[in-house]
Design a protein around this motif. Structure first.
Motif, PDB file in Angstrom:
ATOM      1  N   UNK A 177      39.867  47.913  35.858  1.00 49.65           N
ATOM      2  CA  UNK A 177      39.464  48.711  34.706  1.00 49.65           C
ATOM      3  C   UNK A 177      38.808  47.862  33.638  1.00 49.65           C
ATOM      4  N   UNK A 178      39.324  46.649  33.430  1.00 48.15           N
ATOM      5  CA  UNK A 178      38.751  45.757  32.420  1.00 48.15           C
ATOM      6  C   UNK A 178      37.324  45.350  32.796  1.00 48.15           C
TER       7      UNK A 178
ATOM      8  N   UNK B 123      36.954  40.818  45.762  1.00 46.39           N
ATOM      9  CA  UNK B 123      36.453  41.213  44.440  1.00 46.39           C
ATOM     10  C   UNK B 123      37.296  40.516  43.379  1.00 46.39           C
ATOM     11  N   UNK B 124      36.660  39.862  42.422  1.00 46.38           N
ATOM     12  CA  UNK B 124      37.370  39.085  41.398  1.00 46.38           C
ATOM     13  C   UNK B 124      36.913  39.588  40.033  1.00 46.38           C
ATOM     14  N   UNK B 125      37.635  40.588  39.526  1.00 46.02           N
ATOM     15  CA  UNK B 125      37.215  41.274  38.309  1.00 46.02           C
ATOM     16  C   UNK B 125      37.349  40.426  37.056  1.00 46.02           C
ATOM     17  N   UNK B 126      38.099  39.326  37.116  1.00 50.53           N
ATOM     18  CA  UNK B 126      38.225  38.451  35.961  1.00 50.53           C
ATOM     19  C   UNK B 126      36.873  37.893  35.527  1.00 50.53           C
ATOM     20  N   UNK B 127      35.907  37.827  36.465  1.00 56.02           N
ATOM     21  CA  UNK B 127      34.586  37.286  36.128  1.00 56.02           C
ATOM     22  C   UNK B 127      33.446  38.117  36.717  1.00 56.02           C
ATOM     23  N   UNK B 128      33.672  39.399  36.960  1.00 59.72           N
ATOM     24  CA  UNK B 128      32.640  40.307  37.493  1.00 59.72           C
ATOM     25  C   UNK B 128      32.074  39.824  38.828  1.00 59.72           C
ATOM     26  N   UNK B 129      32.898  39.168  39.625  1.00 56.03           N
ATOM     27  CA  UNK B 129      32.389  38.436  40.787  1.00 56.03           C
ATOM     28  C   UNK B 129      32.844  39.045  42.109  1.00 56.03           C
ATOM     29  N   UNK B 130      31.957  39.006  43.104  1.00 58.80           N
ATOM     30  CA  UNK B 130      32.343  39.211  44.491  1.00 58.80           C
ATOM     31  C   UNK B 130      32.359  37.838  45.134  1.00 58.80           C
ATOM     32  N   UNK B 131      33.556  37.338  45.433  1.00 54.61           N
ATOM     33  CA  UNK B 131      33.710  36.017  46.014  1.00 54.61           C
ATOM     34  C   UNK B 131      33.601  36.077  47.535  1.00 54.61           C
TER      35      UNK B 131
END
Length: 290
Positions: free
Chosen positions: A115-116, A223-231
């Motif tokens: 959500x963030x 998916x790594x939402x802490x940095x808007x990233x798809x790792x």
């Protein structure tokens, strides 16, 4: 990893509809989220709780909410106009989003950080980047559009790689420079425009530690939402000499570790940890000839 919330099921299909009283509000201010915490357990406010302290028209509380996603039939909405301080007497408070690295239950920490990520995107897409006019939400899909020039903006996702560089029974571990996160990690970096993801692996290893690699093998993604990233995780082998020359702006240190000496313990958060544990436990098999 943080997205592995089984037996709960995440449904990110966009279904814009009026919330119900039992649905949940996700409210954020910068890097803070509104929630109630008891030990490691967290909970988000439901609309019925917010309604009891809402000072405006009740209908506006529901009309201003933005549908985000569902988890096992529980629906989550973003609300940017709700003052969470009125729920302090109910035990809710503003907590740093760092809490979503360890909070329980796991499906709620995943909901909170996802959500963030969407909150951050909505906040940065209020105005058109081409003509400067206010953007509006699309009614059928998760998109912001400009009613003046027609520009369409979709959620921001940045492709990046996590890289396990190996040499026999050794793996290269590093620590970031100038970061709050001070534990050991693997090399990582973002993909550049026009760059195949395998080339990102080669470039990042060369830039950060001055090494060449071969036999690049895909592991898994996150998916790594802490940095808007798809790792995207890759293992690869050292190609040539193993003398390290670190980029001191990116890394505080980098060092080879034998698998039995790796300073890592299993956790259920990150792709980085999953890759380190896979190597430590001898579960990595590289493809040859690449």
């Amino acid at each position: 990893m943080i997205q592995d919330i089984s037996p709960y099921r995440y449904d990110n299909a966009y279904h814009p509809k009026r919330p119900k009283e039992e649905d949940f509000l996700l409210c954020y201010q910068g890097k803070q989220a509104l929630l109630r915490k008891q030990g490691e357990e967290i909970r988000f406010p439901a609309f019925r709780e917010a309604q009891a302290y809402w000072e405006g028209e009740t209908e506006k509380l529901y009309e201003e909410a933005v549908y985000l996603f569902a988890i096992d039939g529980m629906h989550f909405y973003l609300h940017r106009g709700f003052d969470g301080h009125c729920l302090e007497k109910e035990g809710f408070a503003w907590e740093n989003t760092w809490i979503f690295r360890s909070a329980r239950p796991k499906y709620l920490r995943f909901a909170g950080i996802t959500g963030w990520q969407l909150f951050q995107w909505y906040e940065s897409r209020r105005f058109c980047g081409r003509c400067g006019r206010p953007m509006v939400q699309d009614e059928k899909e998760r998109m912001m559009k400009c009613p003046s020039c027609g520009l369409m903006e979709f959620p921001k996702i940045c492709p990046a790689v996590i890289i396990g560089v190996t040499c026999g029974d050794k793996i290269l571990m590093s620590k970031y420079a100038g970061r709050d996160f001070t534990d050991y990690a693997l090399l990582a970096g973002f993909c550049e425009v026009g760059e195949p993801i395998e080339e990102t692996v080669r470039r990042e290893v060369m830039e950060e530690v001055g090494l060449k690699v071969k036999n690049i093998t895909y592991f898994k993604s996150q998916p790594w939402s802490f940095s808007d990233t798809l790792l995207m995780g890759f293992f690869c082998e050292l190609d040539g000499e193993g003398e390290i020359s670190i980029d001191q702006e990116e890394l505080a240190m980098a060092e080879w570790f034998r698998r039995e000496d790796m300073p890592v313990k299993e956790e259920d958060l990150s792709l980085t940890n999953a890759m380190m544990m896979a190597f430590k436990e001898g579960k990595v098999c590289l493809r040859r000839g690449r």
